[in-house]
Enzyme design. Structure first.
Site, PDB file in Angstrom:
ATOM      1  N   GLU A  50       0.492  -2.379  12.377  1.00  0.00           N
ATOM      2  CA  GLU A  50       0.580  -3.835  12.457  1.00  0.00           C
ATOM      3  C   GLU A  50       0.882  -4.345  13.866  1.00  0.00           C
ATOM      4  O   GLU A  50       1.001  -5.545  14.073  1.00  0.00           O
ATOM      5  CB  GLU A  50       1.640  -4.330  11.471  1.00  0.00           C
ATOM      6  CG  GLU A  50       1.247  -4.095  10.032  1.00  0.00           C
ATOM      7  CD  GLU A  50       2.383  -4.265   9.041  1.00  0.00           C
ATOM      8  OE1 GLU A  50       2.103  -4.372   7.836  1.00  0.00           O
ATOM      9  OE2 GLU A  50       3.560  -4.281   9.477  1.00  0.00           O
TER      10      GLU A  50
ATOM     11  N   TRP B 240       0.833  -1.213   0.000  1.00  0.00           N
ATOM     12  CA  TRP B 240       0.000   0.000   0.000  1.00  0.00           C
ATOM     13  C   TRP B 240       0.862   1.256   0.000  1.00  0.00           C
ATOM     14  O   TRP B 240       0.363   2.338  -0.278  1.00  0.00           O
ATOM     15  CB  TRP B 240      -0.926  -0.003   1.207  1.00  0.00           C
ATOM     16  CG  TRP B 240      -0.221   0.257   2.520  1.00  0.00           C
ATOM     17  CD1 TRP B 240       0.845  -0.418   3.035  1.00  0.00           C
ATOM     18  CD2 TRP B 240      -0.528   1.277   3.461  1.00  0.00           C
ATOM     19  NE1 TRP B 240       1.223   0.109   4.244  1.00  0.00           N
ATOM     20  CE2 TRP B 240       0.389   1.149   4.532  1.00  0.00           C
ATOM     21  CE3 TRP B 240      -1.490   2.274   3.526  1.00  0.00           C
ATOM     22  CZ2 TRP B 240       0.372   1.995   5.644  1.00  0.00           C
ATOM     23  CZ3 TRP B 240      -1.510   3.111   4.630  1.00  0.00           C
ATOM     24  CH2 TRP B 240      -0.581   2.962   5.673  1.00  0.00           C
ATOM     25  N   ASP B 241       2.157   1.103   0.324  1.00  0.00           N
ATOM     26  CA  ASP B 241       3.074   2.241   0.328  1.00  0.00           C
ATOM     27  C   ASP B 241       2.963   3.043  -0.966  1.00  0.00           C
ATOM     28  O   ASP B 241       2.986   4.270  -0.973  1.00  0.00           O
ATOM     29  CB  ASP B 241       4.537   1.782   0.443  1.00  0.00           C
ATOM     30  CG  ASP B 241       4.790   0.859   1.617  1.00  0.00           C
ATOM     31  OD1 ASP B 241       3.825   0.381   2.225  1.00  0.00           O
ATOM     32  OD2 ASP B 241       5.968   0.602   1.903  1.00  0.00           O
TER      33      ASP B 241
ATOM     34  N   LYS C 270       3.076   0.772  16.012  1.00  0.00           N
ATOM     35  CA  LYS C 270       4.213   0.771  15.085  1.00  0.00           C
ATOM     36  C   LYS C 270       4.218   2.062  14.277  1.00  0.00           C
ATOM     37  O   LYS C 270       5.258   2.637  13.982  1.00  0.00           O
ATOM     38  CB  LYS C 270       4.090  -0.440  14.154  1.00  0.00           C
ATOM     39  CG  LYS C 270       5.249  -0.650  13.203  1.00  0.00           C
ATOM     40  CD  LYS C 270       4.982  -1.873  12.319  1.00  0.00           C
ATOM     41  CE  LYS C 270       6.159  -2.149  11.399  1.00  0.00           C
ATOM     42  NZ  LYS C 270       5.851  -3.250  10.446  1.00  0.00           N
ATOM     43  N   GLN C 271       3.020   2.493  13.922  1.00  0.00           N
ATOM     44  CA  GLN C 271       2.813   3.732  13.183  1.00  0.00           C
ATOM     45  C   GLN C 271       1.395   4.228  13.500  1.00  0.00           C
ATOM     46  O   GLN C 271       0.571   3.446  13.962  1.00  0.00           O
ATOM     47  CB  GLN C 271       2.989   3.514  11.683  1.00  0.00           C
ATOM     48  CG  GLN C 271       2.023   2.515  11.078  1.00  0.00           C
ATOM     49  CD  GLN C 271       2.535   1.907   9.799  1.00  0.00           C
ATOM     50  OE1 GLN C 271       3.512   1.194   9.780  1.00  0.00           O
ATOM     51  NE2 GLN C 271       1.861   2.211   8.703  1.00  0.00           N
TER      52      GLN C 271
END
EC number: 2.4.1.64
Length: 780
Positions: A498, A369-370, A610-611
């Site tokens: 994640e 998806w980046d 994580k983000q």
């Protein structure tokens, strides 16, 4: 981790990256930094003459975007619907080899003495040039100059110019120009993100030939049934007499050039390299195509290819260059990042951009998806034709996405979390298939593309099919839950973070699915009204009825959107706030990244990110939230975000700018701008962080430049960092090219191309007309 700092590795220079001494300790890392690619071919920065250093200090990699082998994904305990087949981008034949011998002694940086060494990546010229003055073990001194190009104009071509000059002797010089097909992928890394599932050699040589100064080999994969050709041709510059001999190896070819060299005279061997694959061309025509490619290049000459490369990059930088005055480190960093993005991206609609580009094998060369959320905007607002190719790539995967949805018992299409050409390749479904948000990420990219280009033909001919099939999926996936007030809920999903998996009502996923459903409903009705024939065609193909379209609207209108009254924030999901909260500063530094040091169960039971799912959502759908809401959520999530994902710092930088946390904005920007150049995470040897590189551009344009696109309008709320004297960048939007220049005193807009357009600066409407600058007093 967020407090970790790194010393700069390379001298600060505007347009070049310069390595000033050779070292075994830094060799592996520099092979990534000095890699060259063109979106199709990628060649790591390993040496033409070879490398005789210790094990695990080098990896010789050459890649073709989208060229892969398949393998069975083996599970200790399998289950229905688990991904079955993996795909791994292959390390293909090494074609850059030019070994040099002087009177029988081999040129080798680990033997003899290095009297001078320099390697330079010139980002204006698109060339890596290495200069070495070397003394052989017997005292012969040579000056060697090597230039390497991977052509951005000719996607199947690379070229090398290898010059040698004897300094203190006359004698015999031998060049051995070769192709070595005895190659394999990395498979012994302890980092799960790096090693492949391919064991040993997977390419079989099925044809080879050598004649005079040219040679070729054809190799074939064992399971994916793809083949490719690598061909070389060589030219000795000047009138020097030379002798040619050659040989066929088991998995390669050698062209040997011998000559008598005179002291003080330069001798140059130019090498032309080509790759073609059966993914794009008839297998029987590959050799002819490759030989034709290198023959043309040889006739044109190395200097012509050099000139073409510089002209291509001049055009690119005219659109994409970001000028920063006041911080040389960041000026160098953002240009390096943009250069690697250009090198890495597929431009043919059939390939995409891998997480490591074409510089390494991390994540097996998969696309994520980046490319849709982080990388797409960079190309959309600088080179929209490349953005179009990225969306077209997703259209070309639609049939595979339909098959995956059907396999899992759903309607519509479900795009793979990680893949090369369609099937799901993620072996860990909680952090793979369960990231259903990728459907909406792809639609978000499509929506942004259409808004920025007005390319309705693309939307109606291709994009709408993606849009309708993903909306169909969401409406089928979710359900109206009585105990949630009969709101439409999407359960058992994983958001971008994640470190929290298989949850109900992930806020990012629900908001993005709502956008997907609303956009599908709106476009369906727009097509009915404006292009009824095209609508009937797609409706017939998809068996799409008005009842189903109305169901999309109902689901969107009733979407459950998590909110905590107690904390006045958006919970990441239904369960997140009911977990134990731990902050990053409570975790020892040597335990980052957590995924390499903690069991997933230990990660999943905490409020730890994580983000930042929620903050990313607020950035992508900025118009839906007030600045106060943004601040409250930022303050809540920042202390619990590890930034173990390289995608994280850019979003924090952008939003910190808007909130007014200027020091934090700059700190996070530094983390992303020089992540690879300064080897921030000590893993650049495995390849670049492409999405983080794109995040750097976003942090400049959306953060310091304050650019937002609201309902088809371009808004700016710029903030020049106190460390800078000037920031200048260009944006392409709706056929216009606009330059934005910030100084400490003013913001200046200039319409460089296109018709007049209204934009907004600090909520004040400005009519931009060509050739006319509008200046606004800068507001903080």
């Amino acid at each position: 981790m967020a407090n970790k700092t790194k010393k700069p590795i390379y001298p600060f220079e505007d347009w070049v990256i310069r390595e000033t001494q050779f070292s075994i300790d830094t060799n592996y890392r520099n092979e990534t930094i000095f890699a060259l690619a063109n979106g199709y071919i990628g060649i790591r920065g390993t040496f033409e003459e070879g490398y005789s250093g210790p094990k695990n200090t080098s990896f010789n990699g050459t890649y073709i975007n989208g060229f892969y082998e398949i393998h069975d994904i083996v599970y200790p305990e399998g289950g229905y619907g688990f991904a079955k087949i993996g795909q791994t981008m292959l390390n293909v034949a090494d074609s850059k080899i030019i070994k040099l011998y002087v009177d029988g002694e081999q040129f080798d940086l680990l033997k003899g003495k290095i009297l001078f060494y320099e390697r330079v990546l010139d980002m204006k010229k698109g060339v890596v040039e290495r200069k070495v003055k070397w003394e052989s073990p017997t005292g012969k001194v040579l000056e060697v100059k090597i230039k390497r190009i991977v052509s951005l104009n000719r996607q199947h071509l690379a070229a090398i110019s290898f010059t040698v000059e004897p300094v203190n002797f006359s004698g015999k010089i031998r060049f051995i120009s070769a192709i070595d097909g005895n190659v394999s992928n990395i498979n012994d890394s302890k980092d799960v993100r790096v090693g492949s599932n391919l064991k040993g050699k997977v390419l079989k040589t099925i044809d080879k030939g050598v004649e005079d100064l040219k040679g070729w080999i054809v190799q074939k994969t064992q399971k994916s049934n793809f083949s490719y050709v690598c061909a070389i041709d060589n030219a000795l510059v000047g009138d020097s007499k030379y002798e040619v001999s050659n040989s066929l190896e088991e998995d390669g070819v050698k062209v040997i050039v011998d000559l008598e060299a005179e002291k003080g005279t330069s001798y140059t061997l130019n090498k032309f390299i080509s790759y073609y694959t059966s993914k794009d061309f008839d297998e029987n025509k590959l050799v002819a195509l490759a030989l034709e490619e290198i023959e043309k290049a040889k006739n044109d000459g190395f200097e012509t290819i050099e000139k073409e490369q510089e002209e291509f990059l001049n055009s690119f930088w005219e659109d994409a260059d970001v000028i920063i005055e006041g911080d040389k480190a960041l000026q160098q960093g953002i240009r390096f990042n943009e250069f690697h993005l250009l090198q890495s991206v597929g431009r043919d609609g059939k390939t995409n951009i891998a997480a490591k580009g074409l510089t390494g094998e991390g994540y097996e060369g998969h696309y994520f998806w980046d490319s849709d959320i982080y990388i797409m905007p960079f190309f959309l607002y600088t080179k929209p034709e490349i953005a179009k190719a990225l969306v077209m790539y997703r259209y070309n995967l639609l049939d595979a996405a339909r098959s995956r949805a059907k396999e899992l018992g759903h309607k519509g299409a479900l795009y793979p979390w990680r893949t090369i050409d369609g099937p799901e390749c993620s072996a860990y479904f909680p952090a793979g298939t369960a990231q259903y948000h990728i459907n909406a990420d792809i639609v978000y990219a499509l929506k942004r593309y259409v808004e920025a280009t007005n390319d309705l033909d693309f939307l109606y001919d291709y994009g709408c099919e993606i849009l309708f099939e993903t909306a169909r999926f969401w409406e089928n996936l979710g359900a109206y839950i009585p105990l949630k007030g009969n709101k439409f809920c999407i359960n058992c999903v994983t958001g971008p973070d994640e470190y929290t998996a298989l949850v109900d009502n992930n806020a990012y996923t629900n908001y993005m699915a709502k956008m997907n459903l609303e956009y599908a409903y709106d476009i369906a009705n727009k097509m009915k009204k404006e292009v009824p024939e095209k609508y009937q065609k797609i409706a017939s193909k998809l068996n799409l009825k008005d009842q189903e379209i109305n169901a999309w609207k109902k689901a969107a209108d009733n979407m459950y959107l998590p909110y905590s009254k107690e904390l006045d924030i958006i919970p990441q999901d239904d369960s997140f706030l009911y977990k134990e909260r731990i902050t990053v500063d409570q975790i020892p530094q040597d335990q980052f990244p957590l995924l390499l040091h903690w069991h997933y169960l230990n990660i999943y039971r905490y409020q730890i990110c994580k983000q930042p799912d929620v903050l990313l959502l607020m950035f992508l759908q900025r118009e839906k939230f007030t600045k106060d809401e943004l601040k409250k959520n930022y303050d809540y999530y920042e202390p619990i975000t590890t930034h173990d994902s390289s995608l994280s710092p850019a979003i924090f930088s952008i939003l910190a700018n808007e909130i007014g946390y200027t020091d934090k904005a700059y700190k996070y920007f530094m983390m992303t701008a020089r992540m690879d150049l300064d080897d921030y995470n000590d893993n650049v040897k495995d390849g670049i962080h492409a999405a983080s590189m794109a995040g750097t551009w976003s942090a400049v344009v959306n953060g310091f430049g304050g650019m937002r696109v609201y309902t088809n309008e371009l808004h700016f709320e710029p903030r020049l960092p106190k460390e800078w004297n000037l920031l200048s960048f260009n944006v392409r939007y709706k056929g216009r090219k606009i330059n934005i220049k910030l100084t400490k005193e003013s913001v200046v807009f200039a319409l460089l191309e296109g018709e007049p357009i209204e934009i907004y600066c600090f909520d004040e409407k400005i009519l931009l007309e060509k050739g006319e600058n509008k200046v606004e007093s800068r507001k903080n």
